[in-house]
Design a protein around this motif. Structure first.
Motif, mmCIF file in Angstrom:
data_model
loop_
_atom_site.group_PDB
_atom_site.id
_atom_site.type_symbol
_atom_site.label_atom_id
_atom_site.label_comp_id
_atom_site.label_asym_id
_atom_site.label_seq_id
_atom_site.Cartn_x
_atom_site.Cartn_y
_atom_site.Cartn_z
ATOM 1 N N LEU A 269 0.837 -1.211 0.000
ATOM 2 C CA LEU A 269 0.000 0.000 0.000
ATOM 3 C C LEU A 269 0.871 1.260 0.000
ATOM 4 O O LEU A 269 0.668 2.177 -0.797
ATOM 5 C CB LEU A 269 -0.920 -0.015 1.236
ATOM 6 N N ASN A 270 1.871 1.284 0.890
ATOM 7 C CA ASN A 270 2.696 2.487 0.997
ATOM 8 C C ASN A 270 3.592 2.684 -0.220
ATOM 9 O O ASN A 270 3.865 3.809 -0.619
ATOM 10 C CB ASN A 270 3.554 2.438 2.270
ATOM 11 N N GLU A 271 4.036 1.592 -0.816
ATOM 12 C CA GLU A 271 4.835 1.706 -2.038
ATOM 13 C C GLU A 271 3.986 2.377 -3.120
ATOM 14 O O GLU A 271 4.452 3.250 -3.836
ATOM 15 C CB GLU A 271 5.309 0.324 -2.500
ATOM 16 N N PHE A 272 2.733 1.993 -3.173
ATOM 17 C CA PHE A 272 1.828 2.579 -4.164
ATOM 18 C C PHE A 272 1.561 4.048 -3.851
ATOM 19 O O PHE A 272 1.620 4.906 -4.711
ATOM 20 C CB PHE A 272 0.508 1.797 -4.181
ATOM 21 N N LYS A 273 1.261 4.319 -2.565
ATOM 22 C CA LYS A 273 0.890 5.681 -2.174
ATOM 23 C C LYS A 273 2.027 6.677 -2.344
ATOM 24 O O LYS A 273 1.908 7.700 -2.985
ATOM 25 C CB LYS A 273 0.469 5.698 -0.698
ATOM 26 N N GLY A 274 3.158 6.316 -1.727
ATOM 27 C CA GLY A 274 4.258 7.282 -1.698
ATOM 28 C C GLY A 274 5.202 7.088 -2.845
ATOM 29 O O GLY A 274 5.736 8.033 -3.423
#
Ligand SMILES: Nc1ncnc2c1ncn2[C@@H]1O[C@H](COP(=O)(O)OP(=O)(O)OP(=O)(O)O)[C@@H](O)[C@H]1O
Ligand SMILES: O=P(O)(O)OC[C@H]1O[C@H](OP(=O)(O)OP(=O)(O)O)[C@H](O)[C@@H]1O
Ligand SMILES: [Mg+2]
Length: 297
Positions: free
Chosen positions: A77-82
């Motif tokens: 999720l965070n790889e996608f978001k940030g």
């Protein structure tokens, strides 16, 4: 996109998160009919359907509105978001789910002289998480080259294609097998229920709220244990002091033994052997730790 009235949840089709995610949804009262292609499962009771996909695709599917919720590792999720820089920061973690625990870490060859992130300057770092690594390197003020690999990252230093790595670690076994040493933790991860920050205002939003309530109940019960034990009145204070956190214990008389009490305590988490041994030393006996199946306060 056509309006829908049924809620859609995306989860991993086949992998580490598949079984625990399905189990969790089942416990929330959601059951699904498996279709032959197994990519779409129709919800039988509630108006909630499942999409079974690669975990990497889950944040994108939510961002595009193909589904409202997804069960995915915080790392993805965070790889996608940030990381991916696709302006999809409007995704959020609605709940953390307590399984799929791992961390994203930098690891260096065991013999390498490494003291601080600055030592990575000018090196080649292999990773499947270029976005998260890039953010961390910028925060540390380190200029290094990021080499993106889809998998088998730990082998890169041995192959000479990178100097150090940044990958997921759980037991640390893969690092040891590849003569690597963990140096910095970039992210603590576990499976999360991800969704848009703003939920739909129609029936799907109501269904999300209902699901979140059930999920909270299921998570609370999953982590609860009922501790039963006997103690003498004189040891009661010492025993009570050692009890793991939770509401006040209940005390019951023991028939024919006026000095003895039966104690019942709801504990908020695991009760370890060590804790039991300590409580026993304080004067308790006949101790039982029981899982809690359902709870209605
Ligand atoms: N060793 C591990 N122990 C516990 N959890 C892990 C471990 N490795 C990864 N995870 C978590 O489980 C998630 C799924 O891991 P898995 O290896 O099944 O993914 P994958 O190979 O990318 O699968 P997919 O085919 O869906 O792309 C990871 O994104 C991470 O959040
Ligand atoms: O610290 P450990 O307990 O050894 O776990 C970490 C390993 O687990 C995952 O790989 P996985 O087994 O899924 O292999 P893959 O990434 O090559 O599919 C992860 O990418 C690490 O390589
Ligand atoms: Mg994947």
């Amino acid at each position: 996109m056509k309006p829908r009235d049924r809620l859609r949840i995306a989860m991993q089709k086949s992998g580490r998160l598949t079984e625990p995610a399905l189990d969790l949804l089942n416990r929330c009262g959601l059951t699904f009919r498996q279709s032959r292609d197994k990519l779409f499962c129709f919800g039988e009771g509630e108006p909630v359907d499942l999409l079974l996909v690669r975990d990497d695709d889950i944040p994108g599917l939510i961002a595009q509105g193909v589904c409202e919720l997804g069960i995915v590792g915080r790392n993805v999720l965070n790889e996608f978001k940030g990381g991916a820089g696709n302006g999809a920061a409007a995704l959020t973690e609605w709940r953390s789910l307590g399984f799929g625990r791992c961390r994203l870490s930098v690891a260096v060859p065991q013999e390498m002289d490494y003291n601080e992130p600055k030592d990575l300057a000018g090196l080649r770092i292999a990773t499947s998480y270029p976005g998260l690594l890039g953010i961390w390197l910028r925060e540390q003020g380190v200029d290094a080259s990021v080499i993106t690999l889809a998998g088998s990252v730990e082998i890169a230093p041995k192959l000479g294609t990178a100097d150090v790595i940044c990958d997921l670690v759980q037991s640390g076994g893969t690092l040891v097998a590849n003569q690597l040493r963990e140096t910095d933790v970039l992210l603590q991860s576990e499976a999360v229920l991800a969704g848009p920050e703003t939920l739909p205002t129609d029936e799907r939003g109501d269904m999300v709220e209902l699901l979140l309530k059930r999920l909270d109940g299921v998570i609370q019960v999953r982590e609860s244990r009922l501790l039963l034990l006997q103690t003498s009145r004189t040891s009661l204070e010492a025993v009570t002091r050692l009890l793991p956190g939770g509401p006040q214990p209940t005390l019951l008389p023991v028939a024919g033994q006026p000095d003895q009490l039966m104690l019942q305590a709801l504990c908020a988490g695991e009760v370890s052997w060590r804790q039991l041994e300590e409580i026993k030393k304080a004067g308790a006996r006949e101790m039982f730790v029981l899982p809690v199946e359902k709870m209605l306060a």
